[in-house]
Scaffold this active site. Structure first.
Site, PDB file in Angstrom:
ATOM      1  N   SER A  16       0.577  -0.790  -0.012  1.00 19.80           N
ATOM      2  CA  SER A  16      -0.093  -0.228   0.119  1.00 19.80           C
ATOM      3  C   SER A  16       0.651   0.997  -0.374  1.00 19.80           C
ATOM      4  O   SER A  16       2.391   0.997   0.437  1.00 19.80           O
ATOM      5  CB  SER A  16      -0.839  -0.175   1.293  1.00 19.80           C
ATOM      6  OG  SER A  16      -0.653   0.116   2.485  1.00 19.80           O
ATOM      7  N   ARG A  18       0.941   5.680   0.997  1.00 21.01           N
ATOM      8  CA  ARG A  18       0.194   6.701   1.672  1.00 21.01           C
ATOM      9  C   ARG A  18       0.576   7.473   1.531  1.00 21.01           C
ATOM     10  O   ARG A  18       1.436   8.022   1.191  1.00 21.01           O
ATOM     11  CB  ARG A  18       0.524   6.164   2.788  1.00 21.01           C
ATOM     12  CG  ARG A  18       1.389   6.235   3.915  1.00 21.01           C
ATOM     13  CD  ARG A  18       1.661   5.245   4.628  1.00 21.01           C
ATOM     14  NE  ARG A  18       0.839   3.876   4.313  1.00 21.01           N
ATOM     15  CZ  ARG A  18       1.722   2.609   4.094  1.00 21.01           C
ATOM     16  NH1 ARG A  18       3.157   2.477   4.108  1.00 21.01           N
ATOM     17  NH2 ARG A  18       1.640   1.803   3.772  1.00 21.01           N
ATOM     18  N   ASP A 236      12.725   3.256   2.563  1.00 20.36           N
ATOM     19  CA  ASP A 236      11.853   3.386   3.472  1.00 20.36           C
ATOM     20  C   ASP A 236      12.150   3.016   5.175  1.00 20.36           C
ATOM     21  O   ASP A 236      12.117   3.441   6.116  1.00 20.36           O
ATOM     22  CB  ASP A 236      10.191   2.575   3.516  1.00 20.36           C
ATOM     23  CG  ASP A 236      10.202   1.354   2.895  1.00 20.36           C
ATOM     24  OD1 ASP A 236      11.316   0.739   2.149  1.00 20.36           O
ATOM     25  OD2 ASP A 236       9.235   0.095   2.978  1.00 20.36           O
ATOM     26  N   GLY A 401       4.160  -2.243  10.397  1.00 18.29           N
ATOM     27  CA  GLY A 401       2.998  -2.011  10.416  1.00 18.29           C
ATOM     28  C   GLY A 401       2.667  -3.081  11.318  1.00 18.29           C
ATOM     29  O   GLY A 401       1.930  -3.336  11.941  1.00 18.29           O
TER      30      GLY A 401
END
Length: 481
Positions: A16, A18, A236, A401
């Site tokens: 995903s 964001r 990331d 997460g």
């Protein structure tokens, strides 16, 4: 000087994307979600591809939702890239790192540059999808024949936003073409393998300016310019590690999500042969740091099972898993056999059957097998990293997460025999925001950034339960197979 500023953090993960809005000041740090969108790869006749146009559309929609911001920063997963022609046009959708095109490529590379020599120069662990192997696999194809520029995913999106090209260093360090000692290209590796480093745009460091939003982007998003784009830790994991709320140096971190990245923050790389055979990597972080870590398959294992089961309620699965006896069956969560998508429950059951362990059959049993296996892999990585780097730790920090999975966090504390501090969940976005804030003089060095996180972000602490003997026994079971 303005006491607070607002930043857009574009954070793209493997499942995903964001756009988060961060409001930062010397004593405050707030993060809200502007827009979240799926990242769904597409299987074409020629292989597995990223739908990078849909991702870019999601970024534009997110910037529109974010409203007025003082800067934009982008981070994403590593290793993958897009090729541009002489006009700057994209030559096809970027290839997904789980595509099969790199099968057998490493052996061809090693015939010219043996694994030990390659590791001594780049410090990067072997993974079949490293950019180096992707480039060698692709360079005889039609796209490469017309390519004038190679941009890693966050650099590609930054180029579309600004019209300016660069290669951010922390992400470049995952290509296996960077020397972690010099923090520059490994010209010797590239020369020996016939890779033209001229394909890459000039290196940028976190905090460097990366241009301003193009007029067309301003029109698309409704923003009023100029809006600068600031280079952040565009891998990331680099941004997530920057947001580990630790004090001092005696800590390990686990960045959890689709992957688990478990290791240490060091001042210098560890390039020993023992480190190579233990499959540790030396990636570059902020302020001259090295992210010394091991890649573990992560929650990908559970994500794939949940998909195969028709997306049942995750909370119910975890409650069922909590009632299953601990360490009944475990698998090697770093095994490349689990890299490809599809049939994950069957493949986990097959691995347990082949190793003579009880075969998990229900979703709850398979989920418990996965979580125990991940906690065991976390333990092995943290233990091995301390030994190989001669760097003892007192605390393990879990960010990303996986912080939402309380059972996994508790099992990690139990397995490591160390207190585990959990949070923040949106670590990559927070690290992204903090580097932008630092570029504007709102926060100081890395230690200052972490003190701000500790003061402003909710954290949860898990104490280890029992002794670690049963985890050592499970580890020994895996080692004998």
């Amino acid at each position: 000087m303005t006491a607070h500023r607002t930043y857009a953090a574009v954070d793209l993960g493997a499942s995903s994307g964001r756009v988060m809005v961060g409001r930062a000041g010397p004593d405050s740090l707030e993060l809200t979600e502007a827009h979240r969108f799926a990242n769904r790869p597409v299987r074409l006749p020629e292989g597995l591809r990223w739908d990078v146009l849909a991702l870019y559309a999601g970024v534009l929609e997110g910037l529109r939702a974010a409203g007025r911001v003082d800067s934009v920063g982008l981070d994403s997963w590593a290793v993958d890239y897009g090729l541009l022609d002489a006009d700057g046009a994209l030559l096809g959708n970027p290839v997904h790192y789980r595509d099969a095109r790199t099968e057998g490529v490493a052996e061809k590379v090693w015939a010219t540059l043996p694994p030990a020599e390659l590791y001594a120069r780049t410090g990067l662990q072997y993974a079949p999808f490293n950019t180096l192997y992707q480039v060698v696999a692709a360079r005889s194809g039609a796209q490469f024949a017309h390519a004038e520029r190679l941009l890693l995913i966050p650099d590609l999106l930054s180029y579309w936003l600004t019209g300016e090209q660069g290669t951010e260093l922390t992400n470049a360090s995952t290509t296996q073409l960077i020397d972690p000692r010099t923090r520059d290209w490994s010209y010797d590796v590239a020369d020996r393998l016939g890779i033209d480093l001229g394909l890459f745009a000039p290196l940028r460091r976190p905090g460097d300016p990366a241009g301003v939003l193009r007029p067309g982007v301003l029109e698309e998003t409704g923003l009023t310019g100029p809006v600068p784009v600031t280079t952040v830790g565009s891998h990331d994991t680099a941004s997530a590690v920057a947001a580990v709320p630790a004090a001092g140096e005696r800590f390990a971190y686990i960045c959890t999500g689709t992957w688990s990245l478990a290791g240490l923050e060091l001042a210098a790389p560890v390039l020993t042969e023992e480190s190579r055979t233990a499959n540790f990597t030396n990636e570059l972080g902020l302020d001259g740091t090295v992210r010394y870590l091991r890649n573990i398959m992560g929650l990908w294992l559970l994500q794939e099972c949940v998909r195969a089961w028709g997306d049942p309620d995750l909370g119910g699965l975890l409650r069922e898993a909590a009632g299953v006896p601990a360490l009944r069956s475990v698998v090697d969560a770093g095994d490349a056999v689990f890299l490809a998508p599809g049939r994950m429950p069957e493949r986990i059951a097959e691995a347990c059957r082949a190793s003579g362990q009880p075969v998990p059959r229900t979703p709850g049993e398979i989920t418990r097998c996965i979580l125990d296996s991940l906690a065991l892999a976390h333990r092995r990585a943290v233990t091995d990293a301390q030994r190989l780097a001669d760097h003892p730790v007192d605390t393990v920090y879990v960010v990303g997460g996986g912080t939402r999975n309380a059972l996994l966090c508790q099992l990690t504390a139990d397995a490591c025999g160390l207190p585990v501090v959990v949070g923040p969940t949106e670590a990559a976005a927070l690290g992204n925001v903090l580097v932008q804030a630092r570029a504007h003089g709102l926060v100081g060095d890395l230690a200052d950034m972490r003190r701000l996180l500790t003061r402003t972000q909710p954290l949860t602490r898990y104490a280890p339960r029992g002794d670690t003997a049963r985890w050592a026994a499970a580890e020994a079971r895996l080692a004998t197979r």
